[in-house]
Write an enzyme that holds these catalytic residues in place. Structure first.
Site, short mmCIF file in Angstrom:
data_model
loop_
_atom_site.label_atom_id
_atom_site.label_comp_id
_atom_site.label_asym_id
_atom_site.label_seq_id
_atom_site.Cartn_x
_atom_site.Cartn_y
_atom_site.Cartn_z
N SER A 1 0.84 -1.20 0.00
CA SER A 1 0.00 0.00 0.00
C SER A 1 0.87 1.24 0.00
O SER A 1 2.03 1.20 0.39
CB SER A 1 -0.90 0.01 1.23
OG SER A 1 -1.55 1.27 1.34
N HIS A 2 0.28 2.36 -0.42
CA HIS A 2 0.96 3.65 -0.32
C HIS A 2 1.18 4.04 1.13
O HIS A 2 2.03 4.88 1.44
CB HIS A 2 0.13 4.75 -0.98
CG HIS A 2 0.28 4.78 -2.47
ND1 HIS A 2 -0.07 3.72 -3.26
CD2 HIS A 2 0.76 5.74 -3.29
CE1 HIS A 2 0.18 4.05 -4.52
NE2 HIS A 2 0.69 5.25 -4.57
N SER A 3 0.36 3.48 2.02
CA SER A 3 0.40 3.87 3.42
C SER A 3 0.83 2.69 4.28
O SER A 3 0.26 1.60 4.17
CB SER A 3 -0.99 4.36 3.84
OG SER A 3 -1.20 4.11 5.21
#
Lengths: 209, 221
Positions: free
Chosen positions: B9-11
């Site tokens: 994920s980007h996060s």
């Protein structure tokens, strides 16, 4: 008369020029990305190319163009952090493979490298022309380079001009790939940041002696 | 050994949260998070993905679940540069639902292809297994009332999927494949629902008997 072959030292100077241009235009690239993306293109690319600069020093003086391009590829892939990392990373990697072991590139070799780079981006991102991505700068650049004859400086200049025109031509488009594709018609009127950074890289190449 | 999972994920917090959720239903599956950039920002990290792939690989392969754009591109690049790319698969699935479905499939011992298929199963294309595909015997039927307080939510649904997957039979619940986590969850069956199970195939009777016992045990709750 300008040199007719681009050697490893030229490739290194080009990459240094790209790093300098990205650094000085970082805010502008990020502003383009803020309008239709996630506002990190300039910072991400700058982080990547600064990391490249740090590694260039460790490279052999006699490194081939392919070796320089490969170093750029692996560094961008692991340091950029946005879509530009795998996309430009793949472009430089495919370009490095096309350059192979050659000590220097003539006009035909340069066109091979540019074509392989563009093909790598298309394979990785699966974007087509008019999707409002860096492909809209790369494909006109490759086409213009291939038609520019056998003078490397003419090839570089043709590629740079066509990439810039291609980047400008993304402004009226609706995006079909990347974060901007979530915006629909709200992307109209904004230039694609990836197309602009492609134009910047090829302009730096045309100006590197 | 089971197939391992990597959540990209980007996060970092999304990746860790998805891992936490999926792991609840798959205690023996290695699920590695690869979220955020190297300095903890929003983005994807090639190095984190490579490390997560190494962590999740136990010899049976790894299925990768991604969120947006560069997560997919970076995962694809990592796959291309991996030593054994044939043992890594990127699922085209929503990251949360796909990870949960893949985790349950991996937990029940499915191979790489089946885990990818479980992640990619979509409610939109939900087609119950056709009775005609199972020439062995006529359909067996079971009807019961759900007693679980929160209905057939994630954990009991995972128990059902795991149980149904253990039999050589095509099993449906309310007409959808009872071996598909996503399809079972999408039914949204509440407490008190009257639920019809059907099974065909060699183990049809045993499958329904096991499901009946599971339901009587409130699906382990």
């Amino acid at each position: 008369m300008a040199e007719q072959h681009l050697d490893g030292a030229w490739t290194r100077r080009w990459i240094e020029a790209v790093a300098a241009a990205v650094s000085s235009r970082k805010a502008e690239l990020t502003a383009l990305d803020r309008a239709i993306g996630d506002a990190d293109h300039g910072e991400n690319l700058d982080r990547g190319f600064q990391a490249v600069l740090g590694k260039l020093d460790a490279l052999d003086d006699g490194a081939t163009p392919g070796a320089v391009l490969k170093l750029v590829a692996t560094t961008l892939i692991s340091t950029v952090g946005g879509a530009a990392g795998p996309l430009y990373g793949t472009a430089f990697l495919k370009g490095a493979m096309a350059a192979g072991e050659r000590d220097a590139l003539d006009a035909a070799g340069l066109v091979e490298v540019l074509t392989a780079a563009r093909d790598g981006i298309v394979a990785r991102g699966k974007a087509e022309l008019q999707d409002k991505t860096m492909v809209d700068a790369w494909t006109p650049a490759v086409d213009a380079a291939a038609a520019a004859g056998d003078d490397v400086r003419a090839v570089l200049e043709a590629a740079a001009e066509a990439a810039q025109a291609g980047a400008v031509a993304t402004e009226p488009l609706v995006a079909h790939k990347g974060r901007a594709s979530y915006l629909g018609e709200r992307a109209i009127g904004h230039r694609d940041p990836g197309a602009e950074s492609t134009a910047l890289m090829l302009r730096a190449a045309a100006e590197t002696r | 050994m089971t197939v391992g999972l990597v959540v990209v994920s980007h996060s970092a917090r999304i990746a860790e949260g998805v891992v936490e959720l999926a792991a609840q239903m798959a205690p023996s599956v290695t699920i590695a998070a690869a979220g955020g950039t190297d300095d903890g920002g929003i983005g994807t990290s090639f190095d984190r993905i490579q490390a997560a792939l190494a962590e999740a690989e136990s010899g049976d392969g790894v299925v990768v679940l991604c969120d947006l754009g560069s997560a997919v591109l970076t995962a694809e690049t990592a796959l291309e540069l991996a030593e054994a790319p044939e043992r890594i698969r990127i699922a085209d699935a929503p990251i949360v639902e796909g990870a949960v479905a893949a985790a349950v499939a991996a937990e029940s011992g499915d191979g790489l292809d089946a885990v990818v298929a479980a992640a990619e199963a979509r409610q939109a294309e939900a087609a119950p297994p056709q009775a005609g595909d199972e020439p062995a015997g006529e359909a067996q039927r079971l009807e019961l009332v759900l007693e679980n307080e929160h209905g057939l939510h994630a954990r009991p649904a995972a128990e059902l999927v795991r149980t149904a997957s253990g039999f050589d039979a095509a099993v449906t619940v309310e007409g959808v494949d009872a071996k598909s986590m996503l399809r079972v969850l999408a039914l949204g069956l509440d407490r008190g629902s009257r639920v019809v199970f059907e099974a065909t195939g060699p183990d049809a009777r045993d499958a329904l008997a096991a499901i009946e016992a599971l339901a009587r045990n409130r699906f382990g709750e």
